[in-house]
Design a protein around this motif. Sequence first.
Motif, PDB file in Angstrom:
ATOM      1  N   ARG A 175     118.448   1.800 -30.619  1.00  0.00           N
ATOM      2  CA  ARG A 175     117.445   0.901 -31.173  1.00  0.00           C
ATOM      3  C   ARG A 175     116.167   0.931 -30.345  1.00  0.00           C
ATOM      4  O   ARG A 175     115.061   0.945 -30.891  1.00  0.00           O
ATOM      5  N   VAL A 176     116.315   0.926 -29.021  1.00  0.00           N
ATOM      6  CA  VAL A 176     115.127   1.017 -28.170  1.00  0.00           C
ATOM      7  C   VAL A 176     114.387   2.321 -28.439  1.00  0.00           C
ATOM      8  O   VAL A 176     113.154   2.358 -28.496  1.00  0.00           O
ATOM      9  N   ARG A 177     115.148   3.405 -28.623  1.00  0.00           N
ATOM     10  CA  ARG A 177     114.520   4.699 -28.912  1.00  0.00           C
ATOM     11  C   ARG A 177     113.783   4.651 -30.257  1.00  0.00           C
ATOM     12  O   ARG A 177     112.677   5.190 -30.388  1.00  0.00           O
ATOM     13  N   ALA A 178     114.388   4.024 -31.274  1.00  0.00           N
ATOM     14  CA  ALA A 178     113.722   3.911 -32.572  1.00  0.00           C
ATOM     15  C   ALA A 178     112.463   3.052 -32.463  1.00  0.00           C
ATOM     16  O   ALA A 178     111.421   3.373 -33.059  1.00  0.00           O
ATOM     17  N   LEU A 179     112.541   1.955 -31.720  1.00  0.00           N
ATOM     18  CA  LEU A 179     111.367   1.112 -31.517  1.00  0.00           C
ATOM     19  C   LEU A 179     110.288   1.858 -30.738  1.00  0.00           C
ATOM     20  O   LEU A 179     109.091   1.661 -30.970  1.00  0.00           O
ATOM     21  N   ALA A 180     110.722   2.707 -29.802  1.00  0.00           N
ATOM     22  CA  ALA A 180     109.753   3.512 -29.059  1.00  0.00           C
ATOM     23  C   ALA A 180     109.053   4.504 -29.987  1.00  0.00           C
ATOM     24  O   ALA A 180     107.840   4.733 -29.871  1.00  0.00           O
ATOM     25  N   ALA A 181     109.804   5.089 -30.914  1.00  0.00           N
ATOM     26  CA  ALA A 181     109.188   5.992 -31.886  1.00  0.00           C
ATOM     27  C   ALA A 181     108.194   5.238 -32.769  1.00  0.00           C
ATOM     28  O   ALA A 181     107.115   5.751 -33.101  1.00  0.00           O
ATOM     29  N   TYR A 182     108.549   4.013 -33.140  1.00  0.00           N
ATOM     30  CA  TYR A 182     107.630   3.185 -33.922  1.00  0.00           C
ATOM     31  C   TYR A 182     106.359   2.892 -33.124  1.00  0.00           C
ATOM     32  O   TYR A 182     105.241   2.951 -33.656  1.00  0.00           O
ATOM     33  N   GLY A 183     106.520   2.590 -31.839  1.00  0.00           N
ATOM     34  CA  GLY A 183     105.354   2.378 -30.989  1.00  0.00           C
ATOM     35  C   GLY A 183     104.510   3.635 -30.847  1.00  0.00           C
ATOM     36  O   GLY A 183     103.271   3.568 -30.811  1.00  0.00           O
ATOM     37  N   ALA A 184     105.168   4.792 -30.775  1.00  0.00           N
ATOM     38  CA  ALA A 184     104.426   6.048 -30.681  1.00  0.00           C
ATOM     39  C   ALA A 184     103.638   6.318 -31.957  1.00  0.00           C
ATOM     40  O   ALA A 184     102.509   6.819 -31.920  1.00  0.00           O
ATOM     41  N   ALA A 185     104.220   5.975 -33.119  1.00  0.00           N
ATOM     42  CA  ALA A 185     103.492   6.137 -34.381  1.00  0.00           C
ATOM     43  C   ALA A 185     102.257   5.248 -34.412  1.00  0.00           C
ATOM     44  O   ALA A 185     101.184   5.659 -34.875  1.00  0.00           O
ATOM     45  N   ALA A 186     102.417   4.018 -33.905  1.00  0.00           N
ATOM     46  CA  ALA A 186     101.266   3.118 -33.832  1.00  0.00           C
ATOM     47  C   ALA A 186     100.184   3.688 -32.926  1.00  0.00           C
ATOM     48  O   ALA A 186      98.984   3.617 -33.235  1.00  0.00           O
ATOM     49  N   SER A 187     100.597   4.252 -31.806  1.00  0.00           N
ATOM     50  CA  SER A 187      99.631   4.832 -30.879  1.00  0.00           C
ATOM     51  C   SER A 187      98.960   6.066 -31.475  1.00  0.00           C
ATOM     52  O   SER A 187      97.766   6.303 -31.257  1.00  0.00           O
ATOM     53  N   ALA A 188      99.726   6.845 -32.232  1.00  0.00           N
ATOM     54  CA  ALA A 188      99.131   8.006 -32.893  1.00  0.00           C
ATOM     55  C   ALA A 188      98.054   7.576 -33.885  1.00  0.00           C
ATOM     56  O   ALA A 188      97.010   8.221 -34.018  1.00  0.00           O
ATOM     57  N   SER A 189      98.292   6.449 -34.566  1.00  0.00           N
ATOM     58  CA  SER A 189      97.269   5.953 -35.491  1.00  0.00           C
ATOM     59  C   SER A 189      96.008   5.539 -34.742  1.00  0.00           C
ATOM     60  O   SER A 189      94.896   5.646 -35.279  1.00  0.00           O
ATOM     61  N   ALA A 190      96.174   5.079 -33.503  1.00  0.00           N
ATOM     62  CA  ALA A 190      95.018   4.694 -32.698  1.00  0.00           C
ATOM     63  C   ALA A 190      94.217   5.904 -32.226  1.00  0.00           C
ATOM     64  O   ALA A 190      93.076   5.745 -31.780  1.00  0.00           O
ATOM     65  N   ILE A 191      94.805   7.088 -32.302  1.00  0.00           N
ATOM     66  CA  ILE A 191      94.061   8.317 -31.997  1.00  0.00           C
ATOM     67  C   ILE A 191      93.443   8.895 -33.265  1.00  0.00           C
ATOM     68  O   ILE A 191      92.244   9.180 -33.329  1.00  0.00           O
ATOM     69  N   VAL A 192      94.269   9.051 -34.295  1.00  0.00           N
ATOM     70  CA  VAL A 192      93.804   9.662 -35.535  1.00  0.00           C
ATOM     71  C   VAL A 192      92.746   8.797 -36.204  1.00  0.00           C
ATOM     72  O   VAL A 192      91.711   9.301 -36.683  1.00  0.00           O
ATOM     73  N   GLY A 193      92.973   7.483 -36.243  1.00  0.00           N
ATOM     74  CA  GLY A 193      92.060   6.589 -36.937  1.00  0.00           C
ATOM     75  C   GLY A 193      90.631   6.636 -36.422  1.00  0.00           C
ATOM     76  O   GLY A 193      89.699   6.905 -37.193  1.00  0.00           O
ATOM     77  N   PRO A 194      90.415   6.363 -35.132  1.00  0.00           N
ATOM     78  CA  PRO A 194      89.037   6.407 -34.632  1.00  0.00           C
ATOM     79  C   PRO A 194      88.369   7.768 -34.789  1.00  0.00           C
ATOM     80  O   PRO A 194      87.179   7.839 -35.102  1.00  0.00           O
ATOM     81  N   LEU A 195      89.116   8.855 -34.564  1.00  0.00           N
ATOM     82  CA  LEU A 195      88.518  10.180 -34.720  1.00  0.00           C
ATOM     83  C   LEU A 195      88.130  10.431 -36.178  1.00  0.00           C
ATOM     84  O   LEU A 195      87.049  10.973 -36.466  1.00  0.00           O
ATOM     85  N   ALA A 196      89.011  10.041 -37.105  1.00  0.00           N
ATOM     86  CA  ALA A 196      88.691  10.213 -38.520  1.00  0.00           C
ATOM     87  C   ALA A 196      87.513   9.330 -38.917  1.00  0.00           C
ATOM     88  O   ALA A 196      86.610   9.769 -39.650  1.00  0.00           O
ATOM     89  N   ALA A 197      87.504   8.086 -38.448  1.00  0.00           N
ATOM     90  CA  ALA A 197      86.395   7.182 -38.761  1.00  0.00           C
ATOM     91  C   ALA A 197      85.081   7.717 -38.205  1.00  0.00           C
ATOM     92  O   ALA A 197      84.041   7.675 -38.879  1.00  0.00           O
ATOM     93  N   ALA A 198      85.127   8.219 -36.979  1.00  0.00           N
ATOM     94  CA  ALA A 198      83.916   8.767 -36.375  1.00  0.00           C
ATOM     95  C   ALA A 198      83.401   9.967 -37.165  1.00  0.00           C
ATOM     96  O   ALA A 198      82.191  10.121 -37.379  1.00  0.00           O
ATOM     97  N   GLY A 199      84.320  10.824 -37.613  1.00  0.00           N
ATOM     98  CA  GLY A 199      83.906  11.968 -38.409  1.00  0.00           C
ATOM     99  C   GLY A 199      83.268  11.556 -39.724  1.00  0.00           C
ATOM    100  O   GLY A 199      82.248  12.120 -40.140  1.00  0.00           O
ATOM    101  N   VAL A 200      83.863  10.550 -40.389  1.00  0.00           N
ATOM    102  CA  VAL A 200      83.306  10.078 -41.657  1.00  0.00           C
ATOM    103  C   VAL A 200      81.921   9.470 -41.443  1.00  0.00           C
ATOM    104  O   VAL A 200      80.970   9.740 -42.193  1.00  0.00           O
ATOM    105  N   LEU A 201      81.784   8.644 -40.416  1.00  0.00           N
ATOM    106  CA  LEU A 201      80.495   8.008 -40.138  1.00  0.00           C
ATOM    107  C   LEU A 201      79.420   9.026 -39.777  1.00  0.00           C
ATOM    108  O   LEU A 201      78.230   8.785 -39.988  1.00  0.00           O
ATOM    109  N   ALA A 202      79.844  10.171 -39.234  1.00  0.00           N
ATOM    110  CA  ALA A 202      78.872  11.190 -38.838  1.00  0.00           C
ATOM    111  C   ALA A 202      78.332  11.980 -40.024  1.00  0.00           C
ATOM    112  O   ALA A 202      77.196  12.467 -39.981  1.00  0.00           O
TER     113      ALA A 202
END
Length: 511
Positions: A157-184
């Motif tokens: 369960r801790v491992r699954a929750l860690a994967a969920y946290g990693a997905a959230a962190s991945a969104s924090a990378i992909v999201g700003p980069l995608a937003a920055a590209g769109v705004l540019a």
Amino acid sequence: MADDDPTADDPTADDPTGSDPIDRPVPGARRASRLALAACLGAGFATLLDQAVVSYTVPSLATELHAPTGAVQWFLAVYSLTFGVGLVPGGRLGDAFGRRGLFVGGLGLFAVGALVAVLAPGIGWAIVGRSVQGFGAGVVSAQVLGVIQDRFRDRERVRALAAYGAAASASAIVGPLAAAGVLAVAPPSTAWRFVLAISLPWVLATGVLALRAVPARERRERRRPVLDLPGIVLTAILVVLVTVPVIDPGVGSGVIAAVVLGLVGTVLALVWWERRAHGPLFAPALVRSGGFVRGNAVAALWFGAGVAQSSVVTVFLLQGFGLTPVVVALVLAPGAAARIVGSWASTRAHARFGARLLPVCLAVQGSGLVALAVAVGALDGVALFATVLGVELVVGASSGVFEPAMRHTTLQHALPGGHGVAASFLQLTQRLAATFCVALVAGVSFAGRTGVTVTPGGMRAALVVCAVLLAGSFAASVVPRGVTRRRRSQQTIEAGDVLPRVARDGLREER
């Protein structure tokens, strides 16, 4: 939550297999569990991707829609408000009727809300769209953590929750980069609309996967479950009443008085009803669990501080510091990557240190925010840029380690038949805290009612507020636990007087 014995409050600690005998996965279920987890990670990524980009829309949205500061605060905070409203009924209904329909339906609501916000002709419609998105995300999130609770135990369960946290962190990378590209590349007048639509393809793909992978029902009950609809309605009213004055502190004194009276009346009615309800929404086993209540306090203060800090730092870098969206995304991406690394390290760290890991992570994060507040007042240019980057790395890594361990430590107090409710209440307290903290920090950091600008002084004040919130979370995490609580809890469970009727029926059927 600090304790020399990491399993002191773990109701499954006496089981040498490390799993709950009534919920232990049957042979051949591993692949199904992995597919279900993939759908959960997709949903978490899609909904959190939207949150990762919304701050980037503030400058152009406020200009194009002629939105005053108060309306922008509603736009930023209303998502968390309606998220909390959707959590509790979502969790209870998922426990009762299965998770697949609610999972897919919540994603559908989220997509509809996104379209409304994208096509909004004015700030009012943008706020409506964010409201619908938040409610849908709340329903989905209750199913996500419910599925993880249902299908995984202990270290898995801790491992699954860690994967969920990693997905959230991945969104924090992909999201700003995608937003920055769109705004540019997009025209300034419509760029914010494209940014708000970034999550839609991911929502569609996750919905298709969920139809196949998310189980419709984990077990069958012999009788129709009690949903406690009055408790759900009263809780939703309470969430709205308690957050409206914080989101819009400019409301008149008459409105405040009415809200206070309504709040008192709602609390009294909810307490009266829950003490008499058949199958109460506030499951007695959770209400009486000091570990679950403490864990909610720790999670709420930590989450509120983190969401508020992320929001104000993003807006400050965009406006107060004058960076372009692309540069802001590059500055924040290493911190999100560090959070992914921390999430994967959380399983091993929790296995070694248990709940004692939590106050250490909180102390590290609080120290980082204090250091950044000092730097904002003393540095500028490249030096401040480097300091923000360094603090984001430290805070990101410690947050990644903290979150899966915190969720597991808190949710281990949930009993079979109530996993969705327990996960919903954990997230509800977090979202209420986020609503309060985002509104509070926005009010502190914005220079005035006529503009949406974060000055260095406002930035320092906001970071101090976030550090104080983390200090409160730290204090709650080190409250000593009773050494006999686990034994008393197990004896009470055996007596059968703390489980809601639907959970007791499930236990009898499985046995």
